[in-house]
Motif scaffolding. Structure first.
Motif, PDB file in Angstrom:
ATOM      1  N   GLY A   1       0.821  -1.192   0.000  1.00 51.02           N
ATOM      2  CA  GLY A   1       0.000   0.000   0.000  1.00 51.02           C
ATOM      3  C   GLY A   1       0.858   1.245   0.000  1.00 51.02           C
ATOM      4  O   GLY A   1       1.989   1.244   0.502  1.00 51.02           O
ATOM      5  N   MET A   2       0.338   2.307  -0.587  1.00 53.31           N
ATOM      6  CA  MET A   2       1.049   3.585  -0.652  1.00 53.31           C
ATOM      7  C   MET A   2       0.008   4.678  -0.763  1.00 53.31           C
ATOM      8  O   MET A   2      -1.064   4.475  -1.342  1.00 53.31           O
ATOM      9  CB  MET A   2       1.991   3.621  -1.851  1.00 53.31           C
ATOM     10  N   GLY A   3       0.315   5.833  -0.220  1.00 55.65           N
ATOM     11  CA  GLY A   3      -0.638   6.920  -0.354  1.00 55.65           C
ATOM     12  C   GLY A   3      -0.305   8.087   0.536  1.00 55.65           C
ATOM     13  O   GLY A   3       0.849   8.269   0.942  1.00 55.65           O
ATOM     14  N   PHE A   4      -1.333   8.858   0.824  1.00 58.92           N
ATOM     15  CA  PHE A   4      -1.181  10.107   1.549  1.00 58.92           C
ATOM     16  C   PHE A   4      -1.871  10.008   2.908  1.00 58.92           C
ATOM     17  O   PHE A   4      -2.830   9.267   3.075  1.00 58.92           O
ATOM     18  CB  PHE A   4      -1.782  11.258   0.742  1.00 58.92           C
ATOM     19  N   HIS A   5      -1.376  10.800   3.854  1.00 61.18           N
ATOM     20  CA  HIS A   5      -1.998  10.864   5.173  1.00 61.18           C
ATOM     21  C   HIS A   5      -3.161  11.850   5.193  1.00 61.18           C
ATOM     22  O   HIS A   5      -3.721  12.119   6.257  1.00 61.18           O
ATOM     23  CB  HIS A   5      -0.960  11.263   6.222  1.00 61.18           C
ATOM     24  N   GLY A   6      -3.515  12.368   4.035  1.00 61.25           N
ATOM     25  CA  GLY A   6      -4.604  13.330   3.919  1.00 61.25           C
ATOM     26  C   GLY A   6      -4.305  14.295   2.791  1.00 61.25           C
ATOM     27  O   GLY A   6      -3.241  14.237   2.157  1.00 61.25           O
ATOM     28  N   PRO A   7      -5.224  15.210   2.507  1.00 63.81           N
ATOM     29  CA  PRO A   7      -5.003  16.190   1.443  1.00 63.81           C
ATOM     30  C   PRO A   7      -3.912  17.182   1.826  1.00 63.81           C
ATOM     31  O   PRO A   7      -3.487  17.245   2.983  1.00 63.81           O
ATOM     32  CB  PRO A   7      -6.361  16.884   1.316  1.00 63.81           C
ATOM     33  N   PRO A   8      -3.428  17.977   0.876  1.00 71.42           N
ATOM     34  CA  PRO A   8      -2.377  18.963   1.170  1.00 71.42           C
ATOM     35  C   PRO A   8      -2.815  19.950   2.248  1.00 71.42           C
ATOM     36  O   PRO A   8      -3.987  20.309   2.344  1.00 71.42           O
ATOM     37  CB  PRO A   8      -2.168  19.663  -0.179  1.00 71.42           C
ATOM     38  N   ASP A   9      -1.850  20.400   3.055  1.00 70.94           N
ATOM     39  CA  ASP A   9      -2.149  21.369   4.100  1.00 70.94           C
ATOM     40  C   ASP A   9      -2.135  22.781   3.534  1.00 70.94           C
ATOM     41  O   ASP A   9      -2.073  22.986   2.312  1.00 70.94           O
ATOM     42  CB  ASP A   9      -1.165  21.219   5.264  1.00 70.94           C
ATOM     43  N   GLU A  10      -2.166  23.785   4.437  1.00 66.91           N
ATOM     44  CA  GLU A  10      -2.226  25.176   3.979  1.00 66.91           C
ATOM     45  C   GLU A  10      -0.974  25.610   3.245  1.00 66.91           C
ATOM     46  O   GLU A  10      -0.981  26.598   2.510  1.00 66.91           O
ATOM     47  CB  GLU A  10      -2.474  26.101   5.180  1.00 66.91           C
ATOM     48  N   ASP A  11       0.116  24.855   3.391  1.00 65.78           N
ATOM     49  CA  ASP A  11       1.351  25.140   2.661  1.00 65.78           C
ATOM     50  C   ASP A  11       1.473  24.300   1.404  1.00 65.78           C
ATOM     51  O   ASP A  11       2.559  24.231   0.799  1.00 65.78           O
ATOM     52  CB  ASP A  11       2.563  24.887   3.564  1.00 65.78           C
ATOM     53  N   SER A  12       0.396  23.643   1.015  1.00 69.08           N
ATOM     54  CA  SER A  12       0.369  22.778  -0.177  1.00 69.08           C
ATOM     55  C   SER A  12       1.353  21.622  -0.061  1.00 69.08           C
ATOM     56  O   SER A  12       1.952  21.183  -1.045  1.00 69.08           O
ATOM     57  CB  SER A  12       0.663  23.591  -1.447  1.00 69.08           C
ATOM     58  N   THR A  13       1.493  21.102   1.163  1.00 73.47           N
ATOM     59  CA  THR A  13       2.370  19.963   1.417  1.00 73.47           C
ATOM     60  C   THR A  13       1.533  18.767   1.827  1.00 73.47           C
ATOM     61  O   THR A  13       0.629  18.879   2.656  1.00 73.47           O
ATOM     62  CB  THR A  13       3.380  20.283   2.538  1.00 73.47           C
ATOM     63  N   ALA A  14       1.835  17.600   1.264  1.00 76.48           N
ATOM     64  CA  ALA A  14       1.132  16.366   1.596  1.00 76.48           C
ATOM     65  C   ALA A  14       2.145  15.334   2.079  1.00 76.48           C
ATOM     66  O   ALA A  14       3.257  15.242   1.558  1.00 76.48           O
ATOM     67  CB  ALA A  14       0.384  15.830   0.377  1.00 76.48           C
ATOM     68  N   GLU A  15       1.738  14.565   3.082  1.00 77.67           N
ATOM     69  CA  GLU A  15       2.619  13.540   3.634  1.00 77.67           C
ATOM     70  C   GLU A  15       2.325  12.192   2.981  1.00 77.67           C
ATOM     71  O   GLU A  15       1.167  11.810   2.807  1.00 77.67           O
ATOM     72  CB  GLU A  15       2.433  13.427   5.148  1.00 77.67           C
TER      73      GLU A  15
ATOM     74  N   ARG B   1       2.765  21.464  -3.661  1.00 79.71           N
ATOM     75  CA  ARG B   1       4.083  22.061  -3.901  1.00 79.71           C
ATOM     76  C   ARG B   1       5.218  21.219  -3.341  1.00 79.71           C
ATOM     77  O   ARG B   1       6.353  21.326  -3.799  1.00 79.71           O
ATOM     78  CB  ARG B   1       4.142  23.465  -3.288  1.00 79.71           C
ATOM     79  N   ALA B   2       4.899  20.418  -2.325  1.00 86.25           N
ATOM     80  CA  ALA B   2       5.947  19.616  -1.697  1.00 86.25           C
ATOM     81  C   ALA B   2       5.339  18.366  -1.087  1.00 86.25           C
ATOM     82  O   ALA B   2       4.156  18.332  -0.734  1.00 86.25           O
ATOM     83  CB  ALA B   2       6.671  20.432  -0.622  1.00 86.25           C
ATOM     84  N   LEU B   3       6.181  17.331  -0.958  1.00 93.67           N
ATOM     85  CA  LEU B   3       5.792  16.081  -0.320  1.00 93.67           C
ATOM     86  C   LEU B   3       6.707  15.828   0.868  1.00 93.67           C
ATOM     87  O   LEU B   3       7.880  16.222   0.864  1.00 93.67           O
ATOM     88  CB  LEU B   3       5.863  14.925  -1.314  1.00 93.67           C
ATOM     89  N   PHE B   4       6.181  15.156   1.857  1.00 95.29           N
ATOM     90  CA  PHE B   4       6.862  14.995   3.131  1.00 95.29           C
ATOM     91  C   PHE B   4       6.732  13.543   3.561  1.00 95.29           C
ATOM     92  O   PHE B   4       5.721  12.889   3.306  1.00 95.29           O
ATOM     93  CB  PHE B   4       6.192  15.928   4.154  1.00 95.29           C
ATOM     94  N   ALA B   5       7.767  13.008   4.211  1.00 96.03           N
ATOM     95  CA  ALA B   5       7.716  11.642   4.725  1.00 96.03           C
ATOM     96  C   ALA B   5       8.565  11.544   5.978  1.00 96.03           C
ATOM     97  O   ALA B   5       9.540  12.291   6.136  1.00 96.03           O
ATOM     98  CB  ALA B   5       8.220  10.654   3.682  1.00 96.03           C
TER      99      ALA B   5
END
Length: 358
Positions: A270-284, A317-321
């Motif tokens: 499985g792979m994916g996001f912890h939710g939609p992008p935040d106010e800084d357009s960053t998704a985890e 704008r950015a991705l985080f892990a």
């Protein structure tokens, strides 16, 4: 194991026919179907046309457009004859759903350009339930289908709609046919089939709320898992996604994806996001693989694909892990996907933080 939908289509059509067969001596042509602009006869024809079109799409595996055909009624066909056509079209759709392979997809425009067998079944159930409601409303009759049919539709093609007080009431509200306390009226709507993002050796297949719930109760979520799957990280992500759905914050394109090998159709992680992008357009992002699939570059391939897809969007704008410091294999995956470490520790657990900017 999730129901592939044939039984649900049959149940929906049987219930609709039980009501509509009692009304065929009424004036369908001169009566508007509920809130629609169509009369009841035109609405019944629409049900038949949708079922036939969906059967043709799925059986023919149409990939880029609607199969160019339509059905017409013989001159002089009465309302009973029209309902015969509805039942025949439904039988063809059920056969297409039951015989379609798990991985089969066919063209449907909304919103990601394709649907699988469960999607076509759910759309068909929606057409039957909603337009039977419209005809019944126009004729002044009471109609309420079994709650499990409305739930079937909501958890497969309305993942963006927060569950409400009653599945049928929620479906009517979500399609502009009713009201729910505390929610604004719906004037425009579309359902949402699950998204599939293609990679080289894999496809990233969006997990619906129905599939997530099935995974969390020991089911397969509609996937053919490699031995040992789904792994714990996938189950945790399914739980997170289901909580977001129940809270009304889930966005299907920023949910959980199953990683499915093209060669054999086996789900390997499985792979994916912890939710939609935040106010800084960053998704985890997060991911895991079944042990038997590790060491083959699948995680790197999938993560690169998902990152390219996400960073091509205007809202990212950015991705985080975050990764545990002793998880060397995952650190290699994140590095090969282009992420860079931005700080040593992000919390008391000692997780390392990584970022990829567009």
């Amino acid at each position: 194991m999730l129901d592939t939908g044939g039984d649900r289509v049959e149940q929906a059509v049987a219930g609709a026919m039980a009501l509509l067969r009692t009304t065929t001596e009424r004036d369908w042509d001169g009566v508007r179907a509920g809130r629609l602009e169509w009369n009841c006869q035109r609405t019944g024809m629409h049900i038949a046309s949708c079922l036939m079109a969906y059967a043709g799409q799925l059986a023919g595996r149409a990939q880029s457009a609607w199969v160019p055909f339509e059905i017409t009624l013989d001159e002089g066909t009465d309302h009973d004859g029209l309902l015969d056509v509805v039942e025949a079209a439904a039988a063809l759709l059920v056969a297409a759903v039951r015989t379609a392979p798990r991985e089969a997809r066919a063209f449907h425009p909304f919103p990601f350009r394709s649907a699988d067998r469960d999607g076509f079944a759910a759309m068909s159930v929606a057409e039957v339930l909603l337009h039977t409601h419209d005809i019944a409303e126009g004729l002044g009759l009471a109609y309420e289908p079994p709650a499990e049919l409305a739930e079937y539709v909501l958890t497969r093609i309305f993942p963006h709609v927060q569950p409400g007080p009653g599945h049928w009431r929620t479906l009517l509200w979500a399609t502009g046919r009713g009201e729910l306390p505390g929610r604004a009226p719906v004037t425009e709507w579309r359902w949402s089939n699950n998204i599939v993002i293609p990679a080289d050796r894999l496809t990233l297949q969006g997990v619906t709320p129905a599939a997530a719930a099935d995974l969390l109760t020991g089911g397969d979520g509609g996937f053919d898992w490699l031995e040992g799957g789904p792994f714990q990280g996938t189950l945790e992500a399914a739980s997170m996604m289901l909580k977001a759905y129940e809270a009304g914050t889930h966005r299907p394109e920023f949910g959980l994806f199953a990683l499915v090998r093209r060669g054999d159709g086996r789900a390997i992680g499985g792979m994916g996001f912890h939710g939609p992008p935040d106010e800084d357009s960053t998704a985890e992002v997060g991911y895991d693989l079944v042990e038997g699939a590790r060491g083959n570059g699948y995680a790197t391939e999938a993560l690169r694909t998902l990152c390219e897809w996400a960073l091509a969007r205007d809202d990212v704008r950015a991705l985080f892990a975050t990764i545990e410091p002793d998880n060397a294999p995952s650190q290699k995956v994140i590095a090969r996907a282009g992420f860079t470490q931005v700080n040593e520790y992000v919390d008391d657990g000692g997780l390392r933080a990584y970022e990829l900017r567009g």
